[in-house]
Scaffold this active site. Structure first.
Site, PDB file in Angstrom:
ATOM      1  N   LEU A  11       0.824  -1.218   0.000  1.00 49.74           N
ATOM      2  CA  LEU A  11       0.000   0.000   0.000  1.00 49.74           C
ATOM      3  C   LEU A  11       0.857   1.266   0.000  1.00 49.74           C
ATOM      4  O   LEU A  11       0.874   2.037  -0.967  1.00 49.74           O
ATOM      5  CB  LEU A  11      -0.917  -0.019   1.236  1.00 49.74           C
ATOM      6  CG  LEU A  11      -1.765   1.227   1.462  1.00 49.74           C
ATOM      7  CD1 LEU A  11      -2.765   1.438   0.330  1.00 49.74           C
ATOM      8  CD2 LEU A  11      -2.508   1.125   2.795  1.00 49.74           C
ATOM      9  N   ASP A  12       1.587   1.452   1.130  1.00 55.31           N
ATOM     10  CA  ASP A  12       2.353   2.688   1.320  1.00 55.31           C
ATOM     11  C   ASP A  12       3.502   2.751   0.324  1.00 55.31           C
ATOM     12  O   ASP A  12       4.386   1.901   0.329  1.00 55.31           O
ATOM     13  CB  ASP A  12       2.891   2.743   2.756  1.00 55.31           C
ATOM     14  CG  ASP A  12       1.761   2.771   3.781  1.00 55.31           C
ATOM     15  OD1 ASP A  12       0.828   3.553   3.603  1.00 55.31           O
ATOM     16  OD2 ASP A  12       1.824   2.009   4.764  1.00 55.31           O
ATOM     17  N   THR A  18       2.031   7.673   1.434  1.00 57.97           N
ATOM     18  CA  THR A  18       1.754   7.998   2.835  1.00 57.97           C
ATOM     19  C   THR A  18       3.033   8.286   3.613  1.00 57.97           C
ATOM     20  O   THR A  18       2.962   8.721   4.763  1.00 57.97           O
ATOM     21  CB  THR A  18       1.031   6.819   3.525  1.00 57.97           C
ATOM     22  OG1 THR A  18       1.630   5.633   3.042  1.00 57.97           O
ATOM     23  CG2 THR A  18      -0.456   6.830   3.251  1.00 57.97           C
ATOM     24  N   GLY A  47       8.484   0.659   4.806  1.00 56.18           N
ATOM     25  CA  GLY A  47       8.236  -0.777   4.801  1.00 56.18           C
ATOM     26  C   GLY A  47       8.460  -1.445   6.149  1.00 56.18           C
ATOM     27  O   GLY A  47       8.267  -2.637   6.296  1.00 56.18           O
ATOM     28  N   ARG A  50       5.520  -0.472  12.709  1.00 57.88           N
ATOM     29  CA  ARG A  50       5.428   0.723  13.571  1.00 57.88           C
ATOM     30  C   ARG A  50       6.397   0.645  14.755  1.00 57.88           C
ATOM     31  O   ARG A  50       7.120   1.595  15.044  1.00 57.88           O
ATOM     32  CB  ARG A  50       3.990   0.861  14.080  1.00 57.88           C
ATOM     33  CG  ARG A  50       3.719   2.221  14.695  1.00 57.88           C
ATOM     34  CD  ARG A  50       2.304   2.287  15.253  1.00 57.88           C
ATOM     35  NE  ARG A  50       1.303   1.932  14.253  1.00 57.88           N
ATOM     36  CZ  ARG A  50       0.031   1.651  14.535  1.00 57.88           C
ATOM     37  NH1 ARG A  50      -0.398   1.703  15.789  1.00 57.88           N
ATOM     38  NH2 ARG A  50      -0.818   1.321  13.575  1.00 57.88           N
ATOM     39  N   SER A 115       0.005  -5.481   3.101  1.00 58.07           N
ATOM     40  CA  SER A 115       0.614  -4.295   3.727  1.00 58.07           C
ATOM     41  C   SER A 115       0.934  -4.533   5.191  1.00 58.07           C
ATOM     42  O   SER A 115       0.196  -5.225   5.896  1.00 58.07           O
ATOM     43  CB  SER A 115      -0.368  -3.116   3.615  1.00 58.07           C
ATOM     44  OG  SER A 115       0.049  -2.048   4.427  1.00 58.07           O
ATOM     45  N   ALA A 116       2.024  -3.900   5.657  1.00 58.94           N
ATOM     46  CA  ALA A 116       2.397  -3.978   7.070  1.00 58.94           C
ATOM     47  C   ALA A 116       1.533  -3.057   7.930  1.00 58.94           C
ATOM     48  O   ALA A 116       1.514  -3.171   9.150  1.00 58.94           O
ATOM     49  CB  ALA A 116       3.861  -3.554   7.224  1.00 58.94           C
ATOM     50  N   SER A 117       0.810  -2.166   7.292  1.00 57.19           N
ATOM     51  CA  SER A 117       0.107  -1.122   8.045  1.00 57.19           C
ATOM     52  C   SER A 117      -1.162  -1.628   8.723  1.00 57.19           C
ATOM     53  O   SER A 117      -1.959  -2.348   8.123  1.00 57.19           O
ATOM     54  CB  SER A 117      -0.259   0.037   7.116  1.00 57.19           C
ATOM     55  OG  SER A 117      -1.076   0.955   7.810  1.00 57.19           O
ATOM     56  N   ASN A 119      -3.296   0.513   9.535  1.00 56.86           N
ATOM     57  CA  ASN A 119      -4.250   1.538   9.099  1.00 56.86           C
ATOM     58  C   ASN A 119      -4.679   1.335   7.643  1.00 56.86           C
ATOM     59  O   ASN A 119      -5.304   2.220   7.055  1.00 56.86           O
ATOM     60  CB  ASN A 119      -3.617   2.927   9.230  1.00 56.86           C
ATOM     61  CG  ASN A 119      -3.335   3.289  10.681  1.00 56.86           C
ATOM     62  OD1 ASN A 119      -4.256   3.341  11.495  1.00 56.86           O
ATOM     63  ND2 ASN A 119      -2.074   3.497  11.017  1.00 56.86           N
ATOM     64  N   LYS A 146       7.510  -8.053   7.190  1.00 55.81           N
ATOM     65  CA  LYS A 146       8.392  -8.213   6.031  1.00 55.81           C
ATOM     66  C   LYS A 146       9.811  -7.964   6.528  1.00 55.81           C
ATOM     67  O   LYS A 146       9.984  -7.085   7.373  1.00 55.81           O
ATOM     68  CB  LYS A 146       8.039  -7.195   4.942  1.00 55.81           C
ATOM     69  CG  LYS A 146       6.606  -7.314   4.400  1.00 55.81           C
ATOM     70  CD  LYS A 146       6.268  -6.121   3.505  1.00 55.81           C
ATOM     71  CE  LYS A 146       4.791  -6.106   3.145  1.00 55.81           C
ATOM     72  NZ  LYS A 146       4.377  -4.928   2.375  1.00 55.81           N
ATOM     73  N   GLU A 170       5.975  -3.842  -5.016  1.00 58.35           N
ATOM     74  CA  GLU A 170       6.581  -3.380  -3.757  1.00 58.35           C
ATOM     75  C   GLU A 170       7.518  -2.191  -3.968  1.00 58.35           C
ATOM     76  O   GLU A 170       8.206  -2.131  -4.979  1.00 58.35           O
ATOM     77  CB  GLU A 170       7.421  -4.521  -3.178  1.00 58.35           C
ATOM     78  CG  GLU A 170       6.849  -5.201  -1.978  1.00 58.35           C
ATOM     79  CD  GLU A 170       6.685  -4.333  -0.738  1.00 58.35           C
ATOM     80  OE1 GLU A 170       7.280  -3.247  -0.649  1.00 58.35           O
ATOM     81  OE2 GLU A 170       5.950  -4.761   0.160  1.00 58.35           O
TER      82      GLU A 170
HETATM   83  C1  BG6 Z   1       4.332   0.288   6.064  1.00 64.17           C
HETATM   84  C2  BG6 Z   1       5.030   1.617   5.933  1.00 64.17           C
HETATM   85  O1  BG6 Z   1       3.520   0.060   4.939  1.00 64.17           O
HETATM   86  O2  BG6 Z   1       3.500   0.276   7.231  1.00 64.17           O
HETATM   87  C3  BG6 Z   1       5.830   1.894   7.207  1.00 64.17           C
HETATM   88  O3  BG6 Z   1       5.895   1.593   4.822  1.00 64.17           O
HETATM   89  C4  BG6 Z   1       4.909   1.826   8.422  1.00 64.17           C
HETATM   90  O4  BG6 Z   1       6.454   3.147   7.113  1.00 64.17           O
HETATM   91  C5  BG6 Z   1       4.200   0.481   8.457  1.00 64.17           C
HETATM   92  O5  BG6 Z   1       5.643   2.019   9.619  1.00 64.17           O
HETATM   93  C6  BG6 Z   1       3.212   0.355   9.615  1.00 64.17           C
HETATM   94  O6  BG6 Z   1       2.161   1.259   9.434  1.00 64.17           O
HETATM   95  P1  BG6 Z   1       1.085   1.651  10.525  1.00 64.17           P
HETATM   96  O7  BG6 Z   1       0.057   2.424   9.743  1.00 64.17           O
HETATM   97  O8  BG6 Z   1       0.523   0.381  11.072  1.00 64.17           O
HETATM   98  O9  BG6 Z   1       1.767   2.459  11.566  1.00 64.17           O
HETATM   99 MG    MG Z   2       5.658   0.288   0.921  1.00 64.31          MG
END
Ligand code: BG6
Ligand code: MG
Length: 229
Positions: A11-12, A18, A47, A50, A115-117, A119, A146, A170
């Protein structure tokens, strides 16, 4: 490769930029803790999860914090980050991404998010593209960050598609390694000098068509042998 059945998107940095919002939130935290955080240093956080991002930030500031303090600091940063992403709208989708997703859909190729996020769903909702994804695997669903392949393998498994029929897009080195470890093809999105090991690197999706992707995959050399187990 086998017939392409699945395209997995980070995603990011792939669908949306982002990194600038992560940067603003980490910078605010650094300033509150009494040190400066530069855009160059922010590159190290791409990548990265958090909690790991916070560890790197504290390392830069030369600070040590207890586990409990680290949890609170990460929460604080996330509250600010969420304030930024709630202001986003579909105009922030990176050029060419939407037509590319639509073309995959029209051709019957499944689409997953990897995605690792934590959010990710909030962001996809703000961009109004949640419905385009057949499966969404985000930081809430996986236990290994990852370069562990879990996030991509789970996406393929949930759709019942073998990894060898999947391609990953990626923008981060850790994500490229994760995709290779998953036994998938990987297209880097960004600067080729930073995205070593990807089967191919594209600057972005502007004027990139599924036909171009199929041609690249056809020509892709087997790189799996270069990856550490
Ligand atoms: C990844 C970003 O996709 O998500 C990182 O590239 C980020 O920079 C990670 O720290 C975790 O994201 P979030 O939204 O859960 O804090
Ligand atoms: Mg990314």
């Amino acid at each position: 490769m086998d017939i392409l059945h699945l395209a997995i998107f980070d995603l990011d940095g792939v669908i949306v930029d982002t990194a600038k919002y992560h940067y603003l939130a980490w910078k605010r935290l650094a300033e509150e803790l009494g040190f400066q955080f530069t855009p160059a240093a922010n590159e190290r956080l791409k990548g990265v999860s958090r909690q790991r991002s916070l560890e790197i930030l504290l390392e830069i500031g030369g600070l040590r914090k207890t586990e409990e303090e680290r949890i609170q600091l990460a929460e604080k940063k996330n509250t600010w980050y969420v304030e930024y992403i709630l202001q986003m709208d579909k105009s922030e989708i990176l050029p060419g991404v939407l037509p590319f997703l639509q073309e995959l859909k029209d051709r019957g190729i499944k689409i997953a998010l990897g995605s690792a996020s934590k959010n990710a769903r909030t962001i996809l909702d703000r961009l109004e593209i949640t419905e385009l994804f057949d499966v969404i695997v985000d930081g809430n669903l996986v236990s290994q960050a990852k370069p562990d392949p879990e996030v991509f393998l789970l996406g393929a498994e949930l759709l019942g598609i073998p990894p060898r029929s999947a391609v990953v897009f990626e923008d981060a080195q850790a994500g490229i390694e994760a995709a290779l470890r998953a036994g998938m093809k990987v297209v880097g999105v960004g600067d080729p000098s930073l995205l070593r090991n990807a089967h191919h690197v594209i600057p972005g999706f502007a004027s990139f068509k599924v036909e171009d992707l199929l041609r690249l995959l056809e020509a892709a050399a087997p790189l799996e042998a270069h990856v550490n187990p």
